[in-house]
Write an enzyme that holds these catalytic residues in place. Structure first.
Site, PDB file in Angstrom:
ATOM      1  N   PHE A 126       0.862  -1.175   0.000  1.00  0.00           N
ATOM      2  CA  PHE A 126       0.000   0.000   0.000  1.00  0.00           C
ATOM      3  C   PHE A 126       0.896   1.221   0.000  1.00  0.00           C
ATOM      4  O   PHE A 126       1.756   1.364   0.871  1.00  0.00           O
ATOM      5  CB  PHE A 126      -0.874  -0.050   1.260  1.00  0.00           C
ATOM      6  CG  PHE A 126      -1.697   1.179   1.526  1.00  0.00           C
ATOM      7  CD1 PHE A 126      -3.008   1.258   1.094  1.00  0.00           C
ATOM      8  CD2 PHE A 126      -1.163   2.244   2.251  1.00  0.00           C
ATOM      9  CE1 PHE A 126      -3.776   2.388   1.370  1.00  0.00           C
ATOM     10  CE2 PHE A 126      -1.926   3.368   2.524  1.00  0.00           C
ATOM     11  CZ  PHE A 126      -3.228   3.441   2.083  1.00  0.00           C
ATOM     12  N   THR A 129       2.370   7.182   1.449  1.00  0.00           N
ATOM     13  CA  THR A 129       3.371   8.047   2.079  1.00  0.00           C
ATOM     14  C   THR A 129       4.448   8.468   1.090  1.00  0.00           C
ATOM     15  O   THR A 129       4.929   7.661   0.290  1.00  0.00           O
ATOM     16  CB  THR A 129       4.033   7.325   3.272  1.00  0.00           C
ATOM     17  OG1 THR A 129       3.017   6.955   4.200  1.00  0.00           O
ATOM     18  CG2 THR A 129       5.052   8.211   3.954  1.00  0.00           C
ATOM     19  N   GLY A 132       7.513  14.065   1.239  1.00  0.00           N
ATOM     20  CA  GLY A 132       6.937  15.298   1.770  1.00  0.00           C
ATOM     21  C   GLY A 132       5.509  15.146   2.243  1.00  0.00           C
ATOM     22  O   GLY A 132       4.818  16.137   2.473  1.00  0.00           O
ATOM     23  N   ALA A 133       5.057  13.913   2.365  1.00  0.00           N
ATOM     24  CA  ALA A 133       3.669  13.668   2.778  1.00  0.00           C
ATOM     25  C   ALA A 133       3.612  12.409   3.620  1.00  0.00           C
ATOM     26  O   ALA A 133       3.413  11.307   3.110  1.00  0.00           O
ATOM     27  CB  ALA A 133       2.763  13.530   1.549  1.00  0.00           C
ATOM     28  N   GLY A 134       3.810  12.589   4.929  1.00  0.00           N
ATOM     29  CA  GLY A 134       3.730  11.470   5.855  1.00  0.00           C
ATOM     30  C   GLY A 134       2.418  11.539   6.611  1.00  0.00           C
ATOM     31  O   GLY A 134       1.385  11.045   6.152  1.00  0.00           O
ATOM     32  N   PHE A 159       8.888   4.661   2.708  1.00  0.00           N
ATOM     33  CA  PHE A 159       8.514   3.872   3.893  1.00  0.00           C
ATOM     34  C   PHE A 159       7.346   2.931   3.609  1.00  0.00           C
ATOM     35  O   PHE A 159       6.408   2.833   4.405  1.00  0.00           O
ATOM     36  CB  PHE A 159       8.190   4.788   5.074  1.00  0.00           C
ATOM     37  CG  PHE A 159       9.369   5.596   5.553  1.00  0.00           C
ATOM     38  CD1 PHE A 159      10.525   4.962   5.976  1.00  0.00           C
ATOM     39  CD2 PHE A 159       9.321   6.981   5.548  1.00  0.00           C
ATOM     40  CE1 PHE A 159      11.623   5.697   6.406  1.00  0.00           C
ATOM     41  CE2 PHE A 159      10.416   7.728   5.978  1.00  0.00           C
ATOM     42  CZ  PHE A 159      11.569   7.075   6.401  1.00  0.00           C
ATOM     43  N   HIS A 338      17.254  -6.159  33.480  1.00  0.00           N
ATOM     44  CA  HIS A 338      18.230  -7.158  33.011  1.00  0.00           C
ATOM     45  C   HIS A 338      19.658  -6.615  32.998  1.00  0.00           C
ATOM     46  O   HIS A 338      20.596  -7.373  32.751  1.00  0.00           O
ATOM     47  CB  HIS A 338      17.855  -7.658  31.616  1.00  0.00           C
ATOM     48  CG  HIS A 338      16.766  -8.688  31.631  1.00  0.00           C
ATOM     49  ND1 HIS A 338      15.439  -8.359  31.795  1.00  0.00           N
ATOM     50  CD2 HIS A 338      16.810 -10.044  31.503  1.00  0.00           C
ATOM     51  CE1 HIS A 338      14.708  -9.458  31.748  1.00  0.00           C
ATOM     52  NE2 HIS A 338      15.508 -10.487  31.586  1.00  0.00           N
ATOM     53  N   GLY A 340      23.182  -5.137  32.006  1.00  0.00           N
ATOM     54  CA  GLY A 340      24.022  -5.236  30.809  1.00  0.00           C
ATOM     55  C   GLY A 340      23.563  -6.298  29.837  1.00  0.00           C
ATOM     56  O   GLY A 340      23.640  -6.112  28.615  1.00  0.00           O
ATOM     57  N   GLU A 363       1.498   4.340  10.877  1.00  0.00           N
ATOM     58  CA  GLU A 363       0.037   4.306  10.882  1.00  0.00           C
ATOM     59  C   GLU A 363      -0.560   5.298  11.880  1.00  0.00           C
ATOM     60  O   GLU A 363      -1.513   4.996  12.604  1.00  0.00           O
ATOM     61  CB  GLU A 363      -0.466   2.880  11.133  1.00  0.00           C
ATOM     62  CG  GLU A 363      -0.159   1.962   9.968  1.00  0.00           C
ATOM     63  CD  GLU A 363      -0.975   0.692   9.982  1.00  0.00           C
ATOM     64  OE1 GLU A 363      -2.133   0.732  10.423  1.00  0.00           O
ATOM     65  OE2 GLU A 363      -0.445  -0.339   9.549  1.00  0.00           O
TER      66      GLU A 363
END
Length: 389
Positions: A126, A129, A132-134, A159, A338, A340, A363
């Protein structure tokens, strides 16, 4: 109010839980080893083998309608399934799935794209995105102009999940610049052999998105999905199809992570006693348990609203926002407990640390969810008293 699962729901959840424990979780050491070497954690044929095992047991197409060979489960049950799958970081999902907007195709498009995707013969992606348009999807610049009986597409998408593996894409392009998102965006079904190219985008996690390039890609008129100019409506339908499922999967991850933290706290001894005896550790476990329970009910409530056919947008945005924030806080605490070892790549904690960070971005970012929630309150579409009034 009855919060008890019925017998069928319990049976489905237990089957998935057992499948994950017996078939998926044992793969974790090998998946970690491969990923440390820069390889895919699960090869495509291995994923299919697992999916075929599940299919043989009748588990195929969780959300896919029964008329297309799926199980047609409701949103609530699907959320429970996603939570169980989330208890392992192995990138597995059940087969028999197709993007919801593909069901809007005509009969010929269903034959060429929908049915082969459900069966696993084809892979889709799909693409809305752009660089310049996220979050502002209305700002897309990719264009499609009519040329005889074809449309010619030019532009770049970024992406894009499965963009490197897909053999066709549902791409959204501007067909009328003046109308823009209000009647000027169209969705096209574009096969890879029509000329678009993909390039992998390296990320901090295991998600491997792609950049897609369309350079005078010619697409026949019959490949328009839905109606010309109605693409933005389809895009929003895809984006809003199941935001509750993302935090549902994170819910399972958090449950598993805190279980690991409990074991570590009981077994790790410092200064002559288990670290579980220290109040600092106890508070981290307590806060995590409360947040997991809150997330569980946010997710299940959103899914329940979907099943009721009610307006679930506010509930889904709340679940997505809270799930992303709290999952990141919880995995950070578990890593801290936990010490290290949690920071090493020998354990899956740092991998989950990187993976869960994505939940606050894709999303719909945290900021977009907050904007949605606030706007609904300010415009009177939702109340702080929720669905109980």
């Amino acid at each position: 109010m009855d919060f008890t699962l019925d017998d069928e729901q319990k049976e489905i959840r237990e089957w998935v839980r057992t499948f994950v424990r017996k078939e998926v979780t044992p793969l974790e050491p090998e998946v970690l080893r491969r990923e440390r070497e820069g390889l895919p954690g699960l090869a495509r044929d291995e994923l299919k083998e697992l999916q075929d095992k599940a299919k043989a047991a009748g588990f195929f197409g969780v959300l896919t309608p029964q008329e297309y060979g799926g199980m047609g489960l409701g949103a609530l049950m699907t959320a429970l399934v996603e939570a169980e799958l989330g208890r392992s970081f192995v990138p597995f999902r059940f087969g028999g799935y197709a993007d919801n907007i593909l069901f809007h195709g005509n009969e010929e498009q269903k034959r060429r794209y929908l049915l082969p995707t459900i069966s696993g013969e084809r892979v889709s992606c799909f693409a809305i995105t752009e660089p310049g348009a996220g979050s502002d999807a209305k700002a897309i610049r990719t264009s499609a102009r009519k040329d005889g009986g074809d449309w010619v597409i030019n532009g770049e998408k970024t992406f894009i999940t499965q963009g490197n593996e897909a053999d066709f894409v549902m791409v959204f392009a501007v067909t009328d610049r003046e109308k823009g998102a209000d009647g000027g965006v169209t969705c096209f079904l574009v096969d890879r052999d029509m000329g678009w190219k993909s390039e992998p985008i390296p990320t901090m996690g295991q998600w491997g998105p792609a950049a897609l390039v369309f350079d005078d890609v010619r697409v026949p008129e019959e490949n328009v999905l839905g109606e010309v100019g109605r693409g933005f409506h389809l895009a929003m339908q895809w984006i809003g199809q199941g935001r509750y499922l993302l935090p549902a999967r994170a819910l399972g991850s958090c449950e598993r992570l805190v279980e690991m933290a409990v074991e570590q706290a009981k077994n790790r001894v410092t200064f002559g006693q288990p670290i579980a005896e220290y109040q600092a550790i106890q508070w981290m476990l307590a806060d995590s348990a409360v947040e997991i329970e809150a997330l569980r009910w946010l997710v299940l409530h959103a899914a329940w609203l979907v099943d009721q056919g009610a307006d679930s947008r506010q509930a889904q945005s709340m679940a997505k926002l809270y799930g992303g924030i709290k999952a990141n806080e919880i995995v950070d605490r578990v890593l801290q407990i936990h010490g290290g070892m949690g920071y090493t790549r020998e354990l899956p904690i740092e991998r989950w640390y990187r993976e869960l960070r994505l939940l606050r971005i894709y999303e719909g970012t945290d900021e977009i969810q907050r904007r949605t929630i606030a706007r609904n309150l300010l415009k009177g579409h939702a109340k702080v008293t929720g669905t109980l009034g």
